[in-house]
Design a protein around this motif. Sequence first.
Motif, PDB file in Angstrom:
ATOM      1  N   SER A  22     -26.494  24.634  65.376  1.00 43.50           N
ATOM      2  CA  SER A  22     -26.547  23.810  64.177  1.00 43.50           C
ATOM      3  C   SER A  22     -26.094  22.386  64.517  1.00 43.50           C
ATOM      4  O   SER A  22     -25.033  22.201  65.118  1.00 43.50           O
ATOM      5  CB  SER A  22     -25.646  24.394  63.087  1.00 43.50           C
ATOM      6  N   ASP A  25     -24.338  20.233  58.906  1.00 45.72           N
ATOM      7  CA  ASP A  25     -24.328  21.118  57.742  1.00 45.72           C
ATOM      8  C   ASP A  25     -24.991  20.440  56.543  1.00 45.72           C
ATOM      9  O   ASP A  25     -25.169  21.044  55.502  1.00 45.72           O
ATOM     10  CB  ASP A  25     -22.899  21.525  57.385  1.00 45.72           C
ATOM     11  N   TRP A  42     -19.314  18.411  52.676  1.00 49.39           N
ATOM     12  CA  TRP A  42     -19.833  18.312  54.030  1.00 49.39           C
ATOM     13  C   TRP A  42     -18.716  18.085  55.039  1.00 49.39           C
ATOM     14  O   TRP A  42     -17.649  17.565  54.705  1.00 49.39           O
ATOM     15  CB  TRP A  42     -20.839  17.167  54.135  1.00 49.39           C
ATOM     16  N   THR A 267     -21.951  26.617  65.386  1.00 49.98           N
ATOM     17  CA  THR A 267     -21.976  25.784  64.194  1.00 49.98           C
ATOM     18  C   THR A 267     -21.836  24.316  64.562  1.00 49.98           C
ATOM     19  O   THR A 267     -21.464  23.955  65.676  1.00 49.98           O
ATOM     20  CB  THR A 267     -20.848  26.162  63.229  1.00 49.98           C
ATOM     21  N   ARG A 324     -18.682  31.292  55.320  1.00 49.09           N
ATOM     22  CA  ARG A 324     -19.591  30.153  55.311  1.00 49.09           C
ATOM     23  C   ARG A 324     -20.968  30.543  54.750  1.00 49.09           C
ATOM     24  O   ARG A 324     -21.460  31.625  55.043  1.00 49.09           O
ATOM     25  CB  ARG A 324     -19.810  29.620  56.718  1.00 49.09           C
ATOM     26  N   ALA A 328     -24.062  26.069  56.339  1.00 45.04           N
ATOM     27  CA  ALA A 328     -22.951  25.696  57.226  1.00 45.04           C
ATOM     28  C   ALA A 328     -22.939  26.515  58.502  1.00 45.04           C
ATOM     29  O   ALA A 328     -22.273  26.125  59.466  1.00 45.04           O
ATOM     30  CB  ALA A 328     -21.625  25.866  56.487  1.00 45.04           C
TER      31      ALA A 328
END
Length: 331
Positions: A22, A25, A42, A267, A324, A328
């Motif tokens: 990721s 987010d 965020w 993440t 999450r 996210a």
Amino acid sequence: MNTAPHPLVDRFGRVHTDLRVSLTDRCNLRCTYCMPAEGLDWLARAEVLDDDEVVRLVRIAVRRLGIASVRLTGGEPLLRRGLPGLVGRLAALGVELSLTTNGIGLGRTAVALREAGLGRVNVSLDTLRPERFAAITRRDRLADVLAGMAAAKAAGLGPVKVNAVPVRGVNEDEIVALAEFAVEHGYRMRFIESMPLDAQGAWDRTAMVTAEEILAALGERFDLVPVGRHGSAPAEEWRIAGTDAVVGVIASVTRPFCGGCDRVRLTADGQLRNCLFATEESDLRSLLRGGADDAAIEAAWRTSVAGKGPGHAIGSADFVRPDRPMSAIGG
């Protein structure tokens, strides 16, 4: 002389070769099944991994852990500043590189991303009706998504995969129309059962359109020839007879494929998750910023994956929603 990395294996013998990274987010849509209209709190910029940190972690994953494919996700990854540059650095590692997006920014970035080394894209599209798209996403941007998909195909980011989440009473009446659209434009359609990963905690299993229902709807329009599942891919696939078109169904809830899962997730703030539904994370960012060497980060990665459970247990009394939401975690 370089030697092959020792496989990244969990206690059930599953070898992990697929990494989802990721990049943010943040998102420029507010899909009703994902987050509230006002958005979420965020991550602060300082909490998000910078490009050098992302590249270092992916380099460790590829060279020391045997990761072969990397999918860039979000939030909406096209919101990441300087994305083509980061893609170029990751592609240089020799990894199979793809990206999941809502498609809004593809029209202006597809060529640059392809030239940087991106292989293909997955685009989320739940409806072909402008008014319904605006209701679902709280943004009137369907035309931008469709233009972005066309730009991705033209740039060679193929096959362009289209992901739709049918929800009862919302868009389940478009299952056939979406498949027809994909066949017409040369995209690869995939339908995904909705999962309990919304920020509001409002997921309702009764609103989930099951794989069986999806296939029944498709079967009324098409003659479906089973293709099966390619390796550890999440989608079961069927070819539409008389064409080269393939449609897939990802049935994470009713037909879980946890036994063959080969994915780990990183993440945007540098937390390693050994399962989409994990309730614990391993903090690789602190190791990075604390001066840990590659061996220490590799060890932490292996420890996390070694502790991976047998499956997500959705529908059982043991299931616990992750803290999450999907936006996210990264898809």
